[in-house]
Design a protein around this motif. Structure first.
Motif, PDB file in Angstrom:
ATOM      1  N   ALA A 147       0.819  -1.219   0.000  1.00  0.00           N
ATOM      2  CA  ALA A 147       0.000   0.000   0.000  1.00  0.00           C
ATOM      3  C   ALA A 147       0.849   1.264   0.000  1.00  0.00           C
ATOM      4  CB  ALA A 147      -0.922   0.009   1.219  1.00  0.00           C
ATOM      5  N   ALA A 148       2.151   1.140  -0.218  1.00  0.00           N
ATOM      6  CA  ALA A 148       3.046   2.290  -0.097  1.00  0.00           C
ATOM      7  C   ALA A 148       2.810   3.310  -1.202  1.00  0.00           C
ATOM      8  CB  ALA A 148       4.503   1.824  -0.120  1.00  0.00           C
ATOM      9  N   ASN A 149       2.657   4.587  -0.795  1.00  0.00           N
ATOM     10  CA  ASN A 149       2.595   5.722  -1.716  1.00  0.00           C
ATOM     11  C   ASN A 149       1.482   5.602  -2.744  1.00  0.00           C
ATOM     12  OD1 ASN A 149       4.825   6.734  -0.365  1.00  0.00           O
ATOM     13  ND2 ASN A 149       6.268   5.785  -1.786  1.00  0.00           N
ATOM     14  N   ARG A 150       0.321   5.205  -2.258  1.00  0.00           N
ATOM     15  CA  ARG A 150      -0.877   5.134  -3.089  1.00  0.00           C
ATOM     16  C   ARG A 150      -2.003   5.877  -2.377  1.00  0.00           C
ATOM     17  NH1 ARG A 150       2.491   3.661  -5.990  1.00  0.00           N
ATOM     18  NH2 ARG A 150       2.544   1.894  -7.425  1.00  0.00           N
ATOM     19  N   SER A 151      -2.892   6.464  -3.157  1.00  0.00           N
ATOM     20  CA  SER A 151      -3.993   7.219  -2.566  1.00  0.00           C
ATOM     21  C   SER A 151      -4.898   6.321  -1.736  1.00  0.00           C
ATOM     22  CB  SER A 151      -4.814   7.893  -3.671  1.00  0.00           C
ATOM     23  OG  SER A 151      -5.368   6.921  -4.546  1.00  0.00           O
ATOM     24  N   TYR A 152      -4.937   5.044  -2.067  1.00  0.00           N
ATOM     25  CA  TYR A 152      -5.777   4.112  -1.318  1.00  0.00           C
ATOM     26  C   TYR A 152      -5.001   3.408  -0.211  1.00  0.00           C
ATOM     27  CZ  TYR A 152      -3.562   1.266  -4.962  1.00  0.00           C
ATOM     28  OH  TYR A 152      -2.654   0.688  -5.832  1.00  0.00           O
ATOM     29  N   GLY A 153      -3.733   3.817  -0.012  1.00  0.00           N
ATOM     30  CA  GLY A 153      -2.909   3.187   1.017  1.00  0.00           C
ATOM     31  C   GLY A 153      -2.340   4.194   1.984  1.00  0.00           C
ATOM     32  N   LEU A 154      -1.019   4.303   2.014  1.00  0.00           N
ATOM     33  CA  LEU A 154      -0.350   5.162   2.987  1.00  0.00           C
ATOM     34  C   LEU A 154       0.894   5.756   2.336  1.00  0.00           C
ATOM     35  CD1 LEU A 154      -0.916   5.779   6.025  1.00  0.00           C
ATOM     36  CD2 LEU A 154       0.867   4.118   6.572  1.00  0.00           C
ATOM     37  N   PHE A 155       0.963   7.094   2.311  1.00  0.00           N
ATOM     38  CA  PHE A 155       2.109   7.759   1.711  1.00  0.00           C
ATOM     39  C   PHE A 155       3.287   7.787   2.675  1.00  0.00           C
ATOM     40  CE2 PHE A 155      -1.182   9.484  -1.079  1.00  0.00           C
ATOM     41  CZ  PHE A 155      -0.564   9.337  -2.314  1.00  0.00           C
ATOM     42  N   PRO A 233       3.086  16.362 -12.443  1.00  0.00           N
ATOM     43  CA  PRO A 233       2.165  15.837 -11.419  1.00  0.00           C
ATOM     44  C   PRO A 233       2.845  15.734 -10.055  1.00  0.00           C
ATOM     45  CG  PRO A 233       2.074  14.522 -13.440  1.00  0.00           C
ATOM     46  CD  PRO A 233       3.232  15.455 -13.586  1.00  0.00           C
ATOM     47  N   MET A 234       2.055  15.948  -9.024  1.00  0.00           N
ATOM     48  CA  MET A 234       2.587  15.859  -7.679  1.00  0.00           C
ATOM     49  C   MET A 234       2.974  14.421  -7.335  1.00  0.00           C
ATOM     50  SD  MET A 234       3.388  17.595  -4.988  1.00  0.00           S
ATOM     51  CE  MET A 234       2.480  19.134  -5.161  1.00  0.00           C
ATOM     52  N   GLY A 235       2.156  13.451  -7.758  1.00  0.00           N
ATOM     53  CA  GLY A 235       2.480  12.052  -7.513  1.00  0.00           C
ATOM     54  C   GLY A 235       2.647  11.758  -6.035  1.00  0.00           C
ATOM     55  N   ASP A 236       3.773  11.124  -5.686  1.00  0.00           N
ATOM     56  CA  ASP A 236       4.022  10.768  -4.296  1.00  0.00           C
ATOM     57  C   ASP A 236       4.934  11.763  -3.602  1.00  0.00           C
ATOM     58  OD1 ASP A 236       6.351  10.182  -5.592  1.00  0.00           O
ATOM     59  OD2 ASP A 236       6.283   8.017  -5.241  1.00  0.00           O
ATOM     60  N   LYS A 237       5.035  12.974  -4.142  1.00  0.00           N
ATOM     61  CA  LYS A 237       5.839  14.010  -3.493  1.00  0.00           C
ATOM     62  C   LYS A 237       5.103  14.551  -2.258  1.00  0.00           C
ATOM     63  CE  LYS A 237       7.776  15.636  -7.897  1.00  0.00           C
ATOM     64  NZ  LYS A 237       6.838  14.960  -8.812  1.00  0.00           N
ATOM     65  N   TRP A 238       5.887  15.075  -1.330  1.00  0.00           N
ATOM     66  CA  TRP A 238       5.342  15.693  -0.125  1.00  0.00           C
ATOM     67  C   TRP A 238       5.396  17.203  -0.305  1.00  0.00           C
ATOM     68  CZ3 TRP A 238       7.753  15.485   5.469  1.00  0.00           C
ATOM     69  CH2 TRP A 238       6.817  16.005   6.370  1.00  0.00           C
ATOM     70  N   SER A 239       4.254  17.790  -0.576  1.00  0.00           N
ATOM     71  CA  SER A 239       4.204  19.219  -0.862  1.00  0.00           C
ATOM     72  C   SER A 239       4.420  20.044   0.402  1.00  0.00           C
ATOM     73  CB  SER A 239       2.856  19.581  -1.486  1.00  0.00           C
ATOM     74  OG  SER A 239       2.729  20.977  -1.639  1.00  0.00           O
ATOM     75  N   THR A 240       5.107  21.160   0.240  1.00  0.00           N
ATOM     76  CA  THR A 240       5.259  22.112   1.340  1.00  0.00           C
ATOM     77  C   THR A 240       4.074  23.066   1.420  1.00  0.00           C
ATOM     78  OG1 THR A 240       6.426  23.728  -0.032  1.00  0.00           O
ATOM     79  CG2 THR A 240       7.766  22.053   1.088  1.00  0.00           C
TER      80      THR A 240
END
Length: 318
Positions: A147-155, A233-240
């Motif tokens: 489930a890593a880094n998915r909208s349906y899992g956990l980033f 695309p933002m994707g799995d980035k962590w936005s500030t």
């Protein structure tokens, strides 16, 4: 197993058994829950979901669709609390109980030096702490992987994943042990040492989370694109949360100066105000390891300093 090491084992074996029991229970829960996650992924329910921060929705009603990651979050929360638990229930009594009862004097009169008395106790406790925290970190990683880094899992940047996994968890647990050990030596009361340990580890945990949010130790990347073209695309980035526009001279302004979406209106607004591009700041998924090793160095260094302070104080307080 003889001498001080045997005595350390006798005093700490109950804690070692408790740690093993916690690990076995977590492993059983992880195996059961991960199997359910994998079955859900194999069922095809999430085949049409793209990775990224946008929710994956169900076709009939448009509601978001998620994997069951709540048990995984619970393990992450346990891992975050582990340094305080280790410090309170393992570190604080390590020297504090003998200091409170005065039994250390009897041990030291049997030809055992202070260094040997401390080293045997702390070495066994540190070994148990490393094994427990390392196993829990690996267990979280294995459970999280589908489930890593998915909208349906956990980033990766969620606190339970970023702080509750990886080598930083081991360093944090050793820091908690060092805090509890020093507190037991200084206060001579186990309950007082436990209270001080909870306070110190809690403050440090909050400070570490603040450095993550502020990007104090791991700076974000800046992604620049033409205003009239879709941005990366933002994707799995962590936005500030920092977005903006850049002029020809390099000045950065708020994105609200031209609030139109990508297209002709945005291009006209940018041309009118002299903007040549737009940007956003975020940390890519690869920075997970940058955060991990930075926290490991910080917390591991603090743990080492506290152990050295404890050794120096042993000469005066025992």
């Amino acid at each position: 197993m003889k001498g001080t090491l045997w005595l350390a084992w006798r005093q700490q074996r109950a804690l070692i058994v408790c740690g093993a029991a916690v690990l076995l229970a977590a492993a059983a829960l992880a195996a059961y829950s991960r199997a359910g996650m994998v079955d859900d992924l194999r069922s095809g329910l999430f085949d049409g979901c793209d990775p990224g921060p946008l929710y994956c929705t169900r076709a009939p009603d448009g509601l978001p669709r998620f994997l069951d990651v709540e048990p995984l979050r619970l393990l992450g929360a346990l891992n975050i609390a582990l340094p305080a638990l280790v410090g309170m229930f393992w570190g604080a009594p390590l020297l504090g109980r003998d200091r409170e009862l005065g039994t250390h004097r009897m041990v030291l009169t049997q030809g055992v030096g202070r260094a040997q008395w401390f080293a045997s106790r702390f070495a066994l406790a540190a070994l148990g702490t490393v094994m427990l925290s390392g196993a829990l970190a690996l267990l979280f990683r294995w459970w999280w992987e589908p489930a890593a880094n998915r909208s349906y899992g956990l980033f990766w940047y969620v606190a339970t994943a970023l702080t509750g996994s990886g080598p930083s968890l081991v360093a944090a647990a050793l820091f908690g042990l060092a805090v509890g050990t020093l507190a037991g030596l200084l206060t001579r009361r186990v309950l007082s040492a436990m209270a001080w340990t909870l306070l110190v580890t809690g403050v440090v945990a909050v400070a570490v989370q603040w450095t993550h949010r502020a990007r104090l130790l791991v700076p974000p990347h800046r992604y620049v694109s033409d205003g009239w073209q879709p941005k990366e695309p933002m994707g799995d980035k962590w936005s500030t949360g920092h977005y903006g526009l850049i002029t020809g001279s390099g000045r950065r302004d708020s994105a609200l100066e031209c609030a139109s979406p990508s297209g002709r209106e945005l291009r006209e607004c940018m041309t009118r105000h002299g903007y040549v591009s737009r940007y956003y700041e975020a940390n890519p998924a690869g920075d997970y390891w940058s955060f991990q090793w930075t926290d490991t160095a910080l917390l591991g260094g603090l743990a080492l300093v506290l152990v050295l302070v404890t050794v120096l104080l042993l000469r005066r307080r025992v």
